[in-house]
Design an enzyme around this catalytic site. Structure first.
Site, PDB file in Angstrom:
ATOM      1  N   ASN A  22      -8.395 -48.822  17.272  1.00 18.75           N
ATOM      2  CA  ASN A  22      -8.553 -50.557  17.306  1.00 18.75           C
ATOM      3  C   ASN A  22      -6.994 -50.117  18.074  1.00 18.75           C
ATOM      4  OD1 ASN A  22      -9.114 -52.938  17.085  1.00 18.75           O
ATOM      5  ND2 ASN A  22      -7.810 -53.130  14.966  1.00 18.75           N
ATOM      6  N   GLU A  79     -10.144 -58.941  16.856  1.00 15.20           N
ATOM      7  CA  GLU A  79      -9.143 -59.879  15.798  1.00 15.20           C
ATOM      8  C   GLU A  79      -8.673 -61.218  16.477  1.00 15.20           C
ATOM      9  OE1 GLU A  79      -5.732 -57.363  14.182  1.00 15.20           O
ATOM     10  OE2 GLU A  79      -7.098 -55.982  14.265  1.00 15.20           O
ATOM     11  N   HIS A 105      -5.176 -60.348  20.671  1.00 16.42           N
ATOM     12  CA  HIS A 105      -4.885 -61.110  20.275  1.00 16.42           C
ATOM     13  C   HIS A 105      -4.433 -61.962  21.561  1.00 16.42           C
ATOM     14  CE1 HIS A 105      -4.700 -61.045  16.106  1.00 16.42           C
ATOM     15  NE2 HIS A 105      -4.472 -59.592  16.447  1.00 16.42           N
ATOM     16  N   GLU A 126      -3.988 -49.054  16.304  1.00 11.68           N
ATOM     17  CA  GLU A 126      -2.174 -48.931  17.275  1.00 11.68           C
ATOM     18  C   GLU A 126      -1.691 -48.055  17.606  1.00 11.68           C
ATOM     19  OE1 GLU A 126      -0.531 -52.996  15.102  1.00 11.68           O
ATOM     20  OE2 GLU A 126      -2.206 -53.921  15.459  1.00 11.68           O
ATOM     21  N   ASP A 173      -7.783 -64.361  18.299  1.00  5.76           N
ATOM     22  CA  ASP A 173      -7.295 -66.225  18.288  1.00  5.76           C
ATOM     23  C   ASP A 173      -6.890 -65.538  19.443  1.00  5.76           C
ATOM     24  OD1 ASP A 173      -4.919 -63.292  17.748  1.00  5.76           O
ATOM     25  OD2 ASP A 173      -4.737 -63.785  16.132  1.00  5.76           O
TER      26      ASP A 173
HETATM   27  O1  9MR Z   1      -3.242 -61.070   9.557  1.00 13.44           O
HETATM   28  C1  9MR Z   1      -2.394 -59.800   9.151  1.00 13.44           C
HETATM   29  C2  9MR Z   1      -0.992 -60.437   8.746  1.00 13.44           C
HETATM   30  O2  9MR Z   1      -1.257 -61.316   7.446  1.00 13.44           O
HETATM   31  C3  9MR Z   1      -0.132 -58.692   7.795  1.00 13.44           C
HETATM   32  O3  9MR Z   1       0.811 -59.568   7.462  1.00 13.44           O
HETATM   33  C4  9MR Z   1       0.407 -58.423   9.208  1.00 13.44           C
HETATM   34  C5  9MR Z   1       0.967 -57.116   8.986  1.00 13.44           C
HETATM   35  O4  9MR Z   1       1.650 -56.383  10.303  1.00 13.44           O
HETATM   36  O5  9MR Z   1      -0.341 -57.742   9.125  1.00 13.44           O
HETATM   37  C6  9MR Z   1      -1.822 -59.232  10.343  1.00 13.44           C
HETATM   38  O6  9MR Z   1      -1.847 -58.732  11.033  1.00 13.44           O
HETATM   39  C7  9MR Z   1      -2.655 -57.467  11.827  1.00 13.44           C
HETATM   40  C8  9MR Z   1      -4.301 -56.174  11.823  1.00 13.44           C
HETATM   41  O7  9MR Z   1      -4.250 -55.855  11.186  1.00 13.44           O
HETATM   42  C9  9MR Z   1      -3.512 -55.073  12.940  1.00 13.44           C
HETATM   43  N1  9MR Z   1      -3.323 -55.837  14.296  1.00 13.44           N
HETATM   44  C10 9MR Z   1      -2.664 -56.811  14.209  1.00 13.44           C
HETATM   45  C11 9MR Z   1      -2.540 -58.070  13.475  1.00 13.44           C
HETATM   46  C12 9MR Z   1      -1.738 -59.313  13.336  1.00 13.44           C
HETATM   47  O8  9MR Z   1       0.083 -58.829  13.477  1.00 13.44           O
END
Ligand code: 9MR
Length: 478
Positions: free
Chosen positions: A214, A277, A249, A172, A279
């Site tokens: 990513n 990722e 997402h 990101e 969903d």
């Molecule tokens: O799914 C992850 C969640 O459990 C954490 O609290 C969160 C913290 O920012 O990160 C989520 O995963 C993220 C991923 O690492 C990067 N892309 C976005 C995902 C969803 O927020």
């Protein structure tokens, strides 16, 4: 394509065997997808993992250390349905180096051990991110920040060398507006060069791991994905980037119509692509129509990866709807995954299985005609439509163009007999929205050798409850 990965020779024998055994069926399985004839050629695999193995693709899932430790049903399902794992949180900086030089690998080790025990690949997530990075890092600047980053990457990459197949090196790094770089402590502390340094460090630390950049909201062609494209070009030219991760997402009904074309342009740079990722969130409570739309969306994304030889796989971001991060961040939205909270399968599960060439029972039913009779051979090309999945007020179609001579472009046309109208389409362009449809190839799928096929697809809207019809298509070479 995966078989040419340089590091496979260093992988565990069992994984290498899985890849090697299935190499011979790739063409058939992919052809089955392309032709929409998976009932004829289907591998009859009944798990996502079995079907993905046959395609030589990863079907991955983001896993929680706690659930793997404490929930046997979850553990069994992860082992049975998926051939690749990503740690949802356990490999992030706050989990692996909470204070300077104090490394904690208990959770990450357990996930990698689980993957090895179950002959699963691991996609590592992530070295450099502006979130889930401890404040001791964020408070550094200049040389001290760079040293911390380099040491962290070296330590984590070295620990898992040969055991983690690929890494999200940076996560990101592009902002959501105007395709600018993200304004993070990394950018402020080190300037844009931190990205190159991160990739150079990771490459040196584990020369055989595939290195990915990513990001989210880069699934279609837009300012943000354009910026990632230019960063990727630069990194690829230095041979320090292997792939691009598209988080995906997504929101219900919003698979970008140009997603396949977007991924293809990265492949054209010589890179792998990966859905990292996935969903698809729904306003809750979700009704049956929405769950069917979600299945169609999952099918589409999976098909895109299945059809691209250089797409290494699809990872869904969690197992059960109740495990997802979505409701906490988007109140009123949820139900974004493949399994209900009791681990029962949602329609989206069957759609993914089906799109991977397995037996998801999601093929058009007998109440829906499957294919038109092909027009007589002899013309330059022939084209057919098939209903992939109908729902009350719409349907997803797959179109196939078969070349009867070498083609450099093609145009297909047909007229809908009733109220059907195309709402969004992929891998085809033109006058698509009216009663009479005229569509041509997009950039990458116009050249088709004689005897070969290419595909396109679209969604329609239709009168509630009506049958999705299958018009006869005329195909003309360009
Ligand atoms: O799914 C992850 C969640 O459990 C954490 O609290 C969160 C913290 O920012 O990160 C989520 O995963 C993220 C991923 O690492 C990067 N892309 C976005 C995902 C969803 O927020």
């Amino acid at each position: 394509m995966l078989l040419s990965r340089p590091h496979l020779s260093r992988q565990r024998p069992s994984r290498q065997r899985r890849r090697a055994v299935i190499a011979g069926v790739v063409t058939v399985a992919t052809a089955a997808l392309g032709l929409g004839l998976s009932t004829q050629f289907a591998s009859a695999q009944t798990t996502l993992r079995g079907a993905a193995d046959d395609l030589n693709k990863d079907i991955g899932v983001a896993v929680s250390y706690n659930l793997l430790q404490n929930n046997a049903q979850y553990r069994n399902l992860v082992a049975t349905e998926f051939n690749s794992l990503t740690a949802e949180n356990a490999m992030k900086w706050d989990a692996t180096e909470p204070s300077d030089g104090n490394y904690t690998f208990t959770q990450a080790d357990a996930i990698v051990d689980f993957a090895e025990d179950n002959d699963q690949t691991v996609h590592g997530h992530t070295f450099v991110w502006h979130q889930q990075t401890p404040s001791w890092v964020q408070n550094l600047s200049g040389t001290a920040l760079q040293t911390a980053m380099v040491e962290h990457i070296n330590t984590v990459a070295n620990r898992y060398e040969g055991r983690v197949d690929s890494w999200d090196v940076v996560n990101e790094v592009v902002s959501d507006s105007n395709g600018a770089m993200r304004d993070s402590f990394w950018l402020r502390g080190l300037g844009e060069g931190y990205i190159t340094t991160a990739f150079q460090t990771a490459r040196a630390a584990d020369p055989n791991a595939d290195l990915y950049i990513n990001d989210y909201s880069i699934d279609g062609i837009n300012a943000k994905s354009n910026k990632v494209y230019s960063i990727a070009q630069g990194l690829k030219s230095q041979n320090i980037l292997d792939g691009v991760g598209f988080q995906a997402h997504l929101i219900l009904g919003q698979v970008p119509s140009d997603m396949e074309a977007n991924l293809q342009r990265f492949v054209n740079l010589g890179l792998k692509v990966r859905i990292t990722e996935l969903d698809i969130r729904i306003q809750t409570p979700a009704d049956a129509n929405e769950l069917q739309q979600q299945a169609n969306d999952y099918r589409r994304v999976t098909e895109i990866c299945a059809e691209l030889a250089d797409c290494s796989g699809v990872t869904v971001w969690g197992v059960r709807d109740g495990d997802s991060w979505v409701p906490g961040v988007f109140p009123g939205y949820g139900a974004p995954l493949l399994f209900n909270d009791d681990l029962s399968k949602k329609p989206a599960y069957n759609a993914v299985l089906d799109a991977l060439g397995g037996d998801g029972n999601e093929e058009p039913t007998t109440s829906n005609p499957v294919t038109t009779t092909p027009p007589p051979s002899g013309s330059g090309c022939t084209a057919t439509l098939s209903v992939q999945s109908p729902w009350n007020t719409g349907a997803t179609y797959s179109g196939t163009v078969k070349a009867n001579q070498n083609l450099t472009g093609w145009t297909v046309t047909w007229t809908w007999p009733g109220s059907e109208r195309i709402s969004n389409a992929w891998s085809v362009q033109g006058n698509l929205s009216g009663a009479t449809v005229t569509g041509s190839n997009v950039g990458y799928n116009g050249t088709v050798a004689s005897g070969q096929t290419t595909t396109f697809g679209f969604n329609i809207t239709k009168a509630n409850g009506s049958t999705a019809s299958v018009p006869t298509v005329t195909c003309t070479p360009a």
